[in-house]
Motif scaffolding. Structure first.
Motif, PDB file in Angstrom:
ATOM      1  N   ALA A 116      45.788  36.270  36.196  1.00 34.13           N
ATOM      2  CA  ALA A 116      44.516  37.191  35.112  1.00 34.13           C
ATOM      3  C   ALA A 116      44.070  37.774  36.146  1.00 34.13           C
ATOM      4  O   ALA A 116      43.122  38.865  36.485  1.00 34.13           O
ATOM      5  N   THR A 117      43.642  37.146  37.390  1.00 35.81           N
ATOM      6  CA  THR A 117      43.460  37.861  38.916  1.00 35.81           C
ATOM      7  C   THR A 117      44.486  39.150  38.569  1.00 35.81           C
ATOM      8  O   THR A 117      43.746  39.927  39.320  1.00 35.81           O
ATOM      9  N   ARG A 118      45.422  38.861  39.011  1.00 32.34           N
ATOM     10  CA  ARG A 118      45.993  40.113  38.984  1.00 32.34           C
ATOM     11  C   ARG A 118      46.355  41.136  38.437  1.00 32.34           C
ATOM     12  O   ARG A 118      45.332  42.473  38.867  1.00 32.34           O
ATOM     13  N   ARG A 119      45.712  40.884  37.045  1.00 34.94           N
ATOM     14  CA  ARG A 119      45.068  42.034  36.100  1.00 34.94           C
ATOM     15  C   ARG A 119      43.960  42.569  36.372  1.00 34.94           C
ATOM     16  O   ARG A 119      44.142  43.860  35.994  1.00 34.94           O
ATOM     17  N   LEU A 120      43.353  41.892  36.553  1.00 37.22           N
ATOM     18  CA  LEU A 120      41.831  42.246  36.329  1.00 37.22           C
ATOM     19  C   LEU A 120      40.859  42.479  38.195  1.00 37.22           C
ATOM     20  O   LEU A 120      40.315  43.101  38.283  1.00 37.22           O
ATOM     21  N   LEU A 121      41.646  41.724  39.193  1.00 34.92           N
ATOM     22  CA  LEU A 121      41.048  42.053  40.707  1.00 34.92           C
ATOM     23  C   LEU A 121      41.031  43.576  40.921  1.00 34.92           C
ATOM     24  O   LEU A 121      40.446  43.833  41.172  1.00 34.92           O
ATOM     25  N   PRO A 122      42.409  44.478  40.988  1.00 31.20           N
ATOM     26  CA  PRO A 122      41.787  45.537  41.132  1.00 31.20           C
ATOM     27  C   PRO A 122      41.168  46.824  40.452  1.00 31.20           C
ATOM     28  O   PRO A 122      40.000  47.394  41.157  1.00 31.20           O
ATOM     29  N   GLY A 123      40.563  46.650  39.430  1.00 37.34           N
ATOM     30  CA  GLY A 123      39.358  47.243  38.481  1.00 37.34           C
ATOM     31  C   GLY A 123      37.864  46.703  39.155  1.00 37.34           C
ATOM     32  O   GLY A 123      37.060  47.429  39.620  1.00 37.34           O
ATOM     33  N   MET A 124      38.030  45.269  39.660  1.00 36.32           N
ATOM     34  CA  MET A 124      36.883  44.772  39.580  1.00 36.32           C
ATOM     35  C   MET A 124      36.604  44.915  41.173  1.00 36.32           C
ATOM     36  O   MET A 124      35.069  45.384  41.101  1.00 36.32           O
ATOM     37  N   LEU A 125      37.792  45.247  41.765  1.00 40.00           N
ATOM     38  CA  LEU A 125      36.828  45.650  43.126  1.00 40.00           C
ATOM     39  C   LEU A 125      36.780  46.824  43.517  1.00 40.00           C
ATOM     40  O   LEU A 125      35.449  47.448  44.173  1.00 40.00           O
ATOM     41  N   ASP A 126      37.170  47.875  42.072  1.00 41.81           N
ATOM     42  CA  ASP A 126      36.847  49.102  41.772  1.00 41.81           C
ATOM     43  C   ASP A 126      35.569  49.278  42.293  1.00 41.81           C
ATOM     44  O   ASP A 126      34.551  50.073  42.350  1.00 41.81           O
ATOM     45  N   ARG A 127      35.047  48.471  40.952  1.00 40.15           N
ATOM     46  CA  ARG A 127      33.707  48.724  40.345  1.00 40.15           C
ATOM     47  C   ARG A 127      32.649  47.335  41.683  1.00 40.15           C
ATOM     48  O   ARG A 127      31.678  47.388  41.235  1.00 40.15           O
ATOM     49  N   LYS A 128      33.177  46.609  42.371  1.00 40.44           N
ATOM     50  CA  LYS A 128      32.709  46.103  43.509  1.00 40.44           C
ATOM     51  C   LYS A 128      31.116  44.890  42.433  1.00 40.44           C
ATOM     52  O   LYS A 128      30.295  44.571  43.177  1.00 40.44           O
ATOM     53  N   TYR A 129      32.097  44.210  41.806  1.00 41.53           N
ATOM     54  CA  TYR A 129      32.000  43.566  40.534  1.00 41.53           C
ATOM     55  C   TYR A 129      33.001  43.020  39.828  1.00 41.53           C
ATOM     56  O   TYR A 129      33.742  43.436  39.336  1.00 41.53           O
ATOM     57  N   GLY A 130      32.759  41.576  39.507  1.00 42.05           N
ATOM     58  CA  GLY A 130      33.361  40.511  38.656  1.00 42.05           C
ATOM     59  C   GLY A 130      33.040  39.012  38.913  1.00 42.05           C
ATOM     60  O   GLY A 130      33.228  38.612  39.839  1.00 42.05           O
ATOM     61  N   TYR A 131      33.808  38.239  38.057  1.00 40.38           N
ATOM     62  CA  TYR A 131      33.732  36.908  38.296  1.00 40.38           C
ATOM     63  C   TYR A 131      34.710  36.111  37.538  1.00 40.38           C
ATOM     64  O   TYR A 131      35.242  36.420  36.034  1.00 40.38           O
ATOM     65  N   LEU A 132      35.729  35.608  38.781  1.00 44.10           N
ATOM     66  CA  LEU A 132      36.815  34.862  37.573  1.00 44.10           C
ATOM     67  C   LEU A 132      36.446  33.619  38.134  1.00 44.10           C
ATOM     68  O   LEU A 132      36.127  33.023  39.045  1.00 44.10           O
TER      69      LEU A 132
END
Length: 270
Positions: A116-132
């Motif tokens: 899940a982290t591998r799939r979601l983290l790049p987009g979250m980093l681009d948006r500078k927001y995400g909660y895992l």
């Protein structure tokens, strides 16, 4: 943190803690999408106003498909709660479980968090927001007597969650790890959450979900639904040898009083 109108994905969301969390976040106005191996997952989600997706979380491509389904439905994913898991029992000594059991424990308790982290983290980093958020266990902090594969894999899940927080906490990524102790769910053979009232230290999934929700609103990293786990952890860190000696005594007490030291036997003693 306010979760209203945010898109939250929850694996293991059709039962136990996952279902209670799904209902809680839906009631608070979030867009909830759950994944579970249960064939009625979509119908279960529909009951609380969410969406469901049948998924085997040990398969990376299925987690990717689940996330794609959610993105196509609601857009960007704000929060992912990786929650699926199961318990095992050591047949004999601490290394007696089969390779198949050890591998399954790793595939179920560690790799879904990675996928899940591998799939979601790049987009979250681009948006500078995400909660895992990853569900581990108090067993990963303290050890579950009678279940070495479970304890070891849950410890690894905690370590991976720490890695997310350390590596990306300054880049807008929030990370939490949930470490409950005993919960009255199907995982432990409790079909009725009311069973939690009959054993001290056993919490219902609803109570755990409420505590997790409150901690996530505060963005706490280590979420301990059972307050006494913090006390046990402090004692472990303060004097490791004394803690190990205490765990040995607990195992002996279980054998003397209940005839064995399997996880459910320990539950009745702590």
């Amino acid at each position: 943190m306010n979760f209203k109108n945010q898109t939250i994905l929850i694996t293991g969301g059709a039962q136990g803690i996952g279902l209670s969390l799904s209902e809680k976040f839906s009631n608070m106005g979030a867009n909830v999408v759950i994944a579970d191996k249960h064939k009625e997952t979509a119908n279960i989600a529909q009951k609380f106003g969410g969406f469901g997706y049948v998924c085997d979380v040990t398969q990376e491509e299925q987690i990717n498909s689940f996330i794609t389904f959610a993105e196509q439905t609601f857009g960007a994913v704000h929060c992912f709660i990786s929650n699926a898991g199961t318990i095992f029992v050591d047949p004999d000594h601490v290394a007696s479980a089969s390779n198949k059991t050890w591998e399954l424990s790793w595939k179920l308790h560690v790799m879904p968090h990675v996928y899940a982290t591998r799939r979601l983290l790049p987009g979250m980093l681009d948006r500078k927001y995400g909660y895992l958020v990853n569900t581990a266990s108090a067993a990963g902090l303290l050890y579950q007597i009678g279940d070495a594969p479970y304890s070891a894999s849950k410890a690894a899940a905690i370590s991976f969650s720490e890695g997310i927080a350390i590596s990306h906490g300054d880049e807008g990524i929030r990370s939490s790890v949930i470490c409950p102790q005993y919960v009255a769910s199907n995982l432990l053979g409790f079909s009725n959450p009311q069973d939690a009232k009959n054993l001290e230290g056993l919490l219902s999934p609803e109570v755990v979900a409420e505590k997790v929700f409150e901690a996530m609103c505060r963005e706490e990293f280590l979420i301990l639904p059972h307050p006494r786990v913090q006390k046990y952890l402090s004692k472990k860190v303060a004097d490791y040898d004394r803690w190990i000696d205490g765990m040995r005594k607990l195992k002996k007490k279980s054998i003397d009083k209940r005839g064995s030291a399997k996880p459910l036997d320990i539950l009745h003693l702590v």
